[in-house]
Scaffold this motif. Structure first.
Motif, PDB file in Angstrom:
ATOM      1  N   GLU A  97       0.833  -1.199   0.000  1.00  0.00           N
ATOM      2  CA  GLU A  97       0.000   0.000   0.000  1.00  0.00           C
ATOM      3  C   GLU A  97       0.874   1.259   0.000  1.00  0.00           C
ATOM      4  O   GLU A  97       2.000   1.242   0.520  1.00  0.00           O
ATOM      5  N   PRO A  98       0.380   2.351  -0.590  1.00  0.00           N
ATOM      6  CA  PRO A  98       1.184   3.590  -0.638  1.00  0.00           C
ATOM      7  C   PRO A  98       1.697   4.047   0.714  1.00  0.00           C
ATOM      8  O   PRO A  98       2.836   4.510   0.821  1.00  0.00           O
ATOM      9  N   GLU A  99       0.896   3.903   1.765  1.00  0.00           N
ATOM     10  CA  GLU A  99       1.336   4.338   3.091  1.00  0.00           C
ATOM     11  C   GLU A  99       2.576   3.555   3.536  1.00  0.00           C
ATOM     12  O   GLU A  99       3.548   4.143   4.032  1.00  0.00           O
ATOM     13  N   LEU A 100       2.541   2.228   3.354  1.00  0.00           N
ATOM     14  CA  LEU A 100       3.688   1.418   3.740  1.00  0.00           C
ATOM     15  C   LEU A 100       4.865   1.672   2.805  1.00  0.00           C
ATOM     16  O   LEU A 100       6.023   1.678   3.247  1.00  0.00           O
ATOM     17  N   MET A 101       4.599   1.906   1.534  1.00  0.00           N
ATOM     18  CA  MET A 101       5.678   2.203   0.598  1.00  0.00           C
ATOM     19  C   MET A 101       6.462   3.438   1.056  1.00  0.00           C
ATOM     20  O   MET A 101       7.700   3.444   1.054  1.00  0.00           O
ATOM     21  N   PHE A 102       5.746   4.474   1.460  1.00  0.00           N
ATOM     22  CA  PHE A 102       6.416   5.681   1.929  1.00  0.00           C
ATOM     23  C   PHE A 102       7.156   5.431   3.242  1.00  0.00           C
ATOM     24  O   PHE A 102       8.263   5.954   3.453  1.00  0.00           O
ATOM     25  N   GLN A 103       6.576   4.623   4.131  1.00  0.00           N
ATOM     26  CA  GLN A 103       7.252   4.304   5.392  1.00  0.00           C
ATOM     27  C   GLN A 103       8.566   3.564   5.148  1.00  0.00           C
ATOM     28  O   GLN A 103       9.598   3.886   5.753  1.00  0.00           O
TER      29      GLN A 103
ATOM     30  N   ARG B  46      12.443   4.642   5.854  1.00  0.00           N
ATOM     31  CA  ARG B  46      13.296   3.770   6.668  1.00  0.00           C
ATOM     32  C   ARG B  46      14.612   3.470   5.956  1.00  0.00           C
ATOM     33  O   ARG B  46      15.679   3.415   6.585  1.00  0.00           O
ATOM     34  N   ASN B  47      14.531   3.282   4.645  1.00  0.00           N
ATOM     35  CA  ASN B  47      15.703   2.859   3.876  1.00  0.00           C
ATOM     36  C   ASN B  47      16.388   3.996   3.126  1.00  0.00           C
ATOM     37  O   ASN B  47      17.302   3.760   2.326  1.00  0.00           O
ATOM     38  N   GLY B  48      15.983   5.236   3.381  1.00  0.00           N
ATOM     39  CA  GLY B  48      16.640   6.390   2.763  1.00  0.00           C
ATOM     40  C   GLY B  48      16.435   6.477   1.266  1.00  0.00           C
ATOM     41  O   GLY B  48      17.337   6.892   0.536  1.00  0.00           O
ATOM     42  N   ILE B  49      15.241   6.117   0.801  1.00  0.00           N
ATOM     43  CA  ILE B  49      14.925   6.104  -0.625  1.00  0.00           C
ATOM     44  C   ILE B  49      13.978   7.261  -0.936  1.00  0.00           C
ATOM     45  O   ILE B  49      13.007   7.501  -0.216  1.00  0.00           O
ATOM     46  N   THR B  50      14.261   7.977  -1.995  1.00  0.00           N
ATOM     47  CA  THR B  50      13.385   9.053  -2.429  1.00  0.00           C
ATOM     48  C   THR B  50      12.472   8.545  -3.539  1.00  0.00           C
ATOM     49  O   THR B  50      12.947   8.105  -4.593  1.00  0.00           O
ATOM     50  N   LEU B  51      11.179   8.596  -3.300  1.00  0.00           N
ATOM     51  CA  LEU B  51      10.211   8.151  -4.295  1.00  0.00           C
ATOM     52  C   LEU B  51       9.904   9.280  -5.280  1.00  0.00           C
ATOM     53  O   LEU B  51       9.951  10.451  -4.901  1.00  0.00           O
ATOM     54  N   PRO B  52       9.565   8.943  -6.518  1.00  0.00           N
ATOM     55  CA  PRO B  52       9.261   9.980  -7.525  1.00  0.00           C
ATOM     56  C   PRO B  52       7.827  10.517  -7.413  1.00  0.00           C
ATOM     57  O   PRO B  52       7.236  10.926  -8.399  1.00  0.00           O
ATOM     58  N   TYR B  53       7.281  10.500  -6.202  1.00  0.00           N
ATOM     59  CA  TYR B  53       5.940  11.015  -5.945  1.00  0.00           C
ATOM     60  C   TYR B  53       6.010  11.888  -4.697  1.00  0.00           C
ATOM     61  O   TYR B  53       6.628  11.506  -3.703  1.00  0.00           O
TER      62      TYR B  53
ATOM     63  N   MET C  89       8.504  -1.843  -5.827  1.00  0.00           N
ATOM     64  CA  MET C  89       9.196  -2.944  -5.176  1.00  0.00           C
ATOM     65  C   MET C  89      10.565  -2.535  -4.629  1.00  0.00           C
ATOM     66  O   MET C  89      11.097  -3.159  -3.704  1.00  0.00           O
ATOM     67  N   ASP C  90      11.135  -1.474  -5.163  1.00  0.00           N
ATOM     68  CA  ASP C  90      12.494  -1.078  -4.795  1.00  0.00           C
ATOM     69  C   ASP C  90      12.626  -0.680  -3.331  1.00  0.00           C
ATOM     70  O   ASP C  90      13.732  -0.668  -2.794  1.00  0.00           O
ATOM     71  N   VAL C  91      11.526  -0.363  -2.659  1.00  0.00           N
ATOM     72  CA  VAL C  91      11.625   0.026  -1.247  1.00  0.00           C
ATOM     73  C   VAL C  91      11.836  -1.187  -0.347  1.00  0.00           C
ATOM     74  O   VAL C  91      12.176  -1.035   0.832  1.00  0.00           O
ATOM     75  N   LEU C  92      11.641  -2.391  -0.888  1.00  0.00           N
ATOM     76  CA  LEU C  92      11.816  -3.612  -0.101  1.00  0.00           C
ATOM     77  C   LEU C  92      13.290  -3.988  -0.106  1.00  0.00           C
ATOM     78  O   LEU C  92      13.817  -4.484  -1.099  1.00  0.00           O
ATOM     79  N   ARG C  93      13.947  -3.782   1.034  1.00  0.00           N
ATOM     80  CA  ARG C  93      15.397  -3.978   1.090  1.00  0.00           C
ATOM     81  C   ARG C  93      15.831  -5.003   2.147  1.00  0.00           C
ATOM     82  O   ARG C  93      16.838  -5.665   1.963  1.00  0.00           O
TER      83      ARG C  93
END
Length: 339
Positions: free
Chosen positions: A22-28, A32-39, A65-69
């Motif tokens: 879900e978008p909420e978890l994607m942003f979380q 957590r992993n220091g990733i900048t999303l294009p949104y 999927m890239d936020v899953l580390r």
């Protein structure tokens, strides 16, 4: 009807765990992993979920999927899904994960597996949701890559019950993966494959005859071939149909045009599933609700779909019979209450 669906015992057999992000978890997880999303925010991300074909969806799917580390990321993803379906009377799940999509990003095969599987075990303990985990091959990659992925899985047969085939269907027929499925079968894995979602009926034939699968994921295109319909009915090959996914990806234009009623009328063993619910606007109960209208709000047909889900699952016979009995009792209780 909404309350009937809410309490109806059911299994889910076509669910991509990465598609529950879900978008909420994607942003979380990005934070957590220091990733900048294009949104810029959750609303902007949800607005991007407008798909006209499978490839449009896959482009955003792999980006998200890239936020899953880490193992914790995969655990949190799976646990969030389990918490949702606990509220939807789901009693058994057989879910997909895509290790090639993670290994290609430098994430170890075991990082995903050792995050997902403990969450499933916890769901079994706390929610009494039994499970099977199915590893899918990405069909837009070559068979050698799939074979290397199968080799990684051999040490984890205690956690993985089967293999599947997903991703871009057009131009990637099941025949492309005949050797790797033969090897998986020899190793004792159960076999499933996406076929007939965007691809033609011939892909369903190939999945059955060349890959020798136990179930067909989607299978909508089967309705174009009367001989194939007869075969699926005669052999009772299950189809894991995903109604909301079909409308969002324009496999059908509207729910009223969905072939589910014709499938049931023909005697096909159809099941209802959510596919990638974070992207397609609904989990399994929302999918049942979406088809309820086109089935005339018929409780018996909805209960039959639930029975089919347990009949098609890779379960021990005693558990299967027990779960089907739960459906029968539930339907009888609801019929008695409505008199």
């Amino acid at each position: 009807m909404k309350s009937f669906i809410a309490g109806l015992p059911k299994a889910e057999l076509h669910l991509h765990i990465e598609g529950t992000l879900e978008p909420e978890l994607m942003f979380q997880l990005a934070e957590r992993n220091g990733i900048t999303l294009p949104y810029k925010d959750i609303s902007a991300l949800r607005a991007a979920y407008q798909f006209s074909r499978l490839q449009d969806f896959l482009d955003i799917y792999y980006q998200g999927m890239d936020v899953l580390r880490t193992q914790q990321d995969f655990f949190d993803l799976t646990w969030a899904y389990l918490q949702k379906i606990k509220q939807q009377s789901v009693r058994h799940i057989e879910i997909f994960f895509d290790p090639q999509g993670h290994v290609a990003r430098g994430i170890a095969f075991t990082t995903a597996l050792n995050g997902i599987h403990p969450a499933l075990l916890q769901g079994k303990r706390e929610f009494d949701i039994s499970f099977g985990l199915i590893m899918c091959f990405l069909r837009h990659l070559d068979e050698n890559d799939a074979m290397a992925t199968l080799e990684m899985a051999l040490a984890h047969k205690d956690k993985i019950i089967g293999v599947g085939l997903d991703s871009s269907e057009k131009g990637n027929p099941p025949a492309k993966f005949q050797r790797v499925f033969a090897r998986a079968r020899q190793e004792g894995f159960r076999l499933v494959a996406h076929a007939g979602e965007e691809g033609p009926p011939e892909y369903v034939y190939e999945a059955l005859d060349l890959l020798k699968v136990d179930r067909i994921d989607h299978g909508n295109a089967s309705m174009q071939d009367p001989a194939l319909i007869k075969r699926l009915v005669a052999e009772q090959i299950p189809l894991t149909v995903c109604p909301l996914s079909n409308t969002r990806l324009c496999v059908v234009d509207t729910m009223q045009q969905h072939p589910l009623p014709q499938m049931l009328q023909a005697g096909m063993k159809v099941t209802i599933n959510s596919d990638d619910p974070a992207y397609f606007g609904g989990y399994i109960n929302e999918n049942y609700a979406a088809v309820s209208d086109i089935l005339g709000n018929d409780k018996k047909l909805l209960a039959q779909l639930a029975r089919n889900s347990f009949s098609a699952a890779f379960l021990e016979e005693a558990q299967r019979a027990s779960l089907i009995t739960e459906v029968d009792i539930y339907l009888q209780q609801h019929n008695n209450c409505s008199r």
